[in-house]
Scaffold this motif. Sequence first.
Motif, short mmCIF file in Angstrom:
data_model
loop_
_atom_site.label_atom_id
_atom_site.label_comp_id
_atom_site.label_asym_id
_atom_site.label_seq_id
_atom_site.Cartn_x
_atom_site.Cartn_y
_atom_site.Cartn_z
N ARG A 62 17.60 13.30 0.37
CA ARG A 62 16.32 13.55 -0.55
C ARG A 62 15.15 13.69 -0.60
NH1 ARG A 62 18.21 10.55 -4.83
NH2 ARG A 62 16.16 9.93 -5.94
N LEU A 63 14.34 14.35 -0.95
CA LEU A 63 12.95 14.07 -1.18
C LEU A 63 12.25 13.44 -1.68
CD1 LEU A 63 12.61 18.76 -0.43
CD2 LEU A 63 12.65 17.32 1.30
N VAL A 64 11.24 13.33 -0.94
CA VAL A 64 10.52 11.65 -1.47
C VAL A 64 8.77 12.76 -0.98
CG1 VAL A 64 10.45 9.63 -1.61
CG2 VAL A 64 12.35 10.67 -1.12
N ILE A 65 8.41 11.78 -1.89
CA ILE A 65 6.64 11.62 -1.85
C ILE A 65 5.98 10.62 -2.15
CG2 ILE A 65 4.56 13.33 -2.82
CD1 ILE A 65 5.94 15.08 -3.80
N VAL A 66 5.79 9.90 -0.83
CA VAL A 66 5.19 9.01 -0.93
C VAL A 66 3.68 9.44 -1.13
CG1 VAL A 66 7.38 8.00 -0.31
CG2 VAL A 66 6.13 8.45 1.32
N ASP A 67 2.95 8.25 -1.33
CA ASP A 67 1.14 7.73 -1.35
C ASP A 67 1.51 6.29 -0.37
OD1 ASP A 67 -1.50 7.63 -1.24
OD2 ASP A 67 -1.28 6.99 -3.12
N GLU A 106 -2.78 8.46 1.69
CA GLU A 106 -2.06 10.15 2.34
C GLU A 106 -1.32 10.43 1.66
OE1 GLU A 106 -2.18 10.87 6.29
OE2 GLU A 106 -3.53 9.58 6.53
N LYS A 107 -0.93 11.61 0.72
CA LYS A 107 0.52 11.39 0.25
C LYS A 107 1.47 12.69 1.63
CE LYS A 107 -0.92 11.82 -4.14
NZ LYS A 107 -1.80 13.13 -5.73
N LEU A 108 2.76 12.11 1.32
CA LEU A 108 3.30 12.05 2.62
C LEU A 108 4.45 12.79 1.99
CD1 LEU A 108 3.28 9.67 5.04
CD2 LEU A 108 2.15 12.16 5.30
N LEU A 109 5.25 14.10 2.26
CA LEU A 109 6.96 14.27 1.54
C LEU A 109 7.96 14.46 2.93
CD1 LEU A 109 8.12 16.95 0.01
CD2 LEU A 109 7.59 18.51 1.47
N LEU A 110 8.60 13.46 2.78
CA LEU A 110 9.56 12.68 3.62
C LEU A 110 11.02 13.13 3.44
CD1 LEU A 110 8.40 9.08 3.73
CD2 LEU A 110 7.64 10.98 5.11
N GLY A 165 0.70 -1.32 0.06
CA GLY A 165 0.06 -0.10 0.12
C GLY A 165 0.62 1.45 -0.22
N MET A 166 2.43 1.37 -0.53
CA MET A 166 2.90 2.63 -0.23
C MET A 166 3.39 2.58 -1.90
SD MET A 166 5.20 2.29 2.98
CE MET A 166 5.85 1.00 2.98
N LYS A 167 3.86 3.32 -2.14
CA LYS A 167 4.06 3.85 -3.51
C LYS A 167 4.85 5.51 -3.22
CE LYS A 167 2.53 3.84 -8.15
NZ LYS A 167 1.01 3.98 -8.56
N VAL A 168 6.00 5.22 -3.47
CA VAL A 168 6.46 6.61 -4.04
C VAL A 168 6.49 7.16 -5.18
CG1 VAL A 168 9.30 7.52 -4.25
CG2 VAL A 168 8.84 5.32 -2.99
N LEU A 169 5.72 7.95 -5.13
CA LEU A 169 5.47 9.43 -6.51
C LEU A 169 6.44 9.62 -7.19
CD1 LEU A 169 2.03 10.06 -4.71
CD2 LEU A 169 2.37 8.45 -6.72
N SER A 170 7.64 10.22 -6.47
CA SER A 170 8.17 11.70 -6.89
C SER A 170 9.01 11.57 -5.57
CB SER A 170 7.70 12.61 -7.37
OG SER A 170 8.82 14.11 -7.79
N SER A 171 10.84 11.64 -5.97
CA SER A 171 12.05 12.18 -5.76
C SER A 171 12.99 13.04 -6.04
CB SER A 171 12.88 10.70 -5.35
OG SER A 171 13.87 10.85 -4.60
#
Length: 108
Positions: free
Chosen positions: A70-75, A79-83, A56-62
């Motif tokens: 790195r800055l990573v946007i995950v779903d 929910e979308k999170l900026l990590l 249920g986790m997916k990396v949308l952008s990095s």
Amino acid sequence: MLALPVTAFGQTEQKAIVSGNDIGAMVLALFAVLAVIVVLASLLKRFNLKFQGASGMKVLSSVSLGPKERLVIVDVGGEKLLLGVTQQRIDCLKELPSDIKLEGKQEQ
């Protein structure tokens, strides 16, 4: 009677010798297997196939900020999170709206 085992031993030594045809076939088979591995790897890279689990986790952008930052946007579960990801830790910087549109290069 003693000559019989010596003759049998001499015959088994001759059968154990590998001929040039056998070595050529083994080398050809090795190159065939290596070629299949290279072709499959290039197909996976070309079609951007990634094996992701059903977690249920997916990396949308990095985006890379440095050699190990790195800055990573995950779903995660919708929910979308900026990590913020460093070598030592991962921090949740912000929860993004679920309807946000990402532009540019994205990882799928």
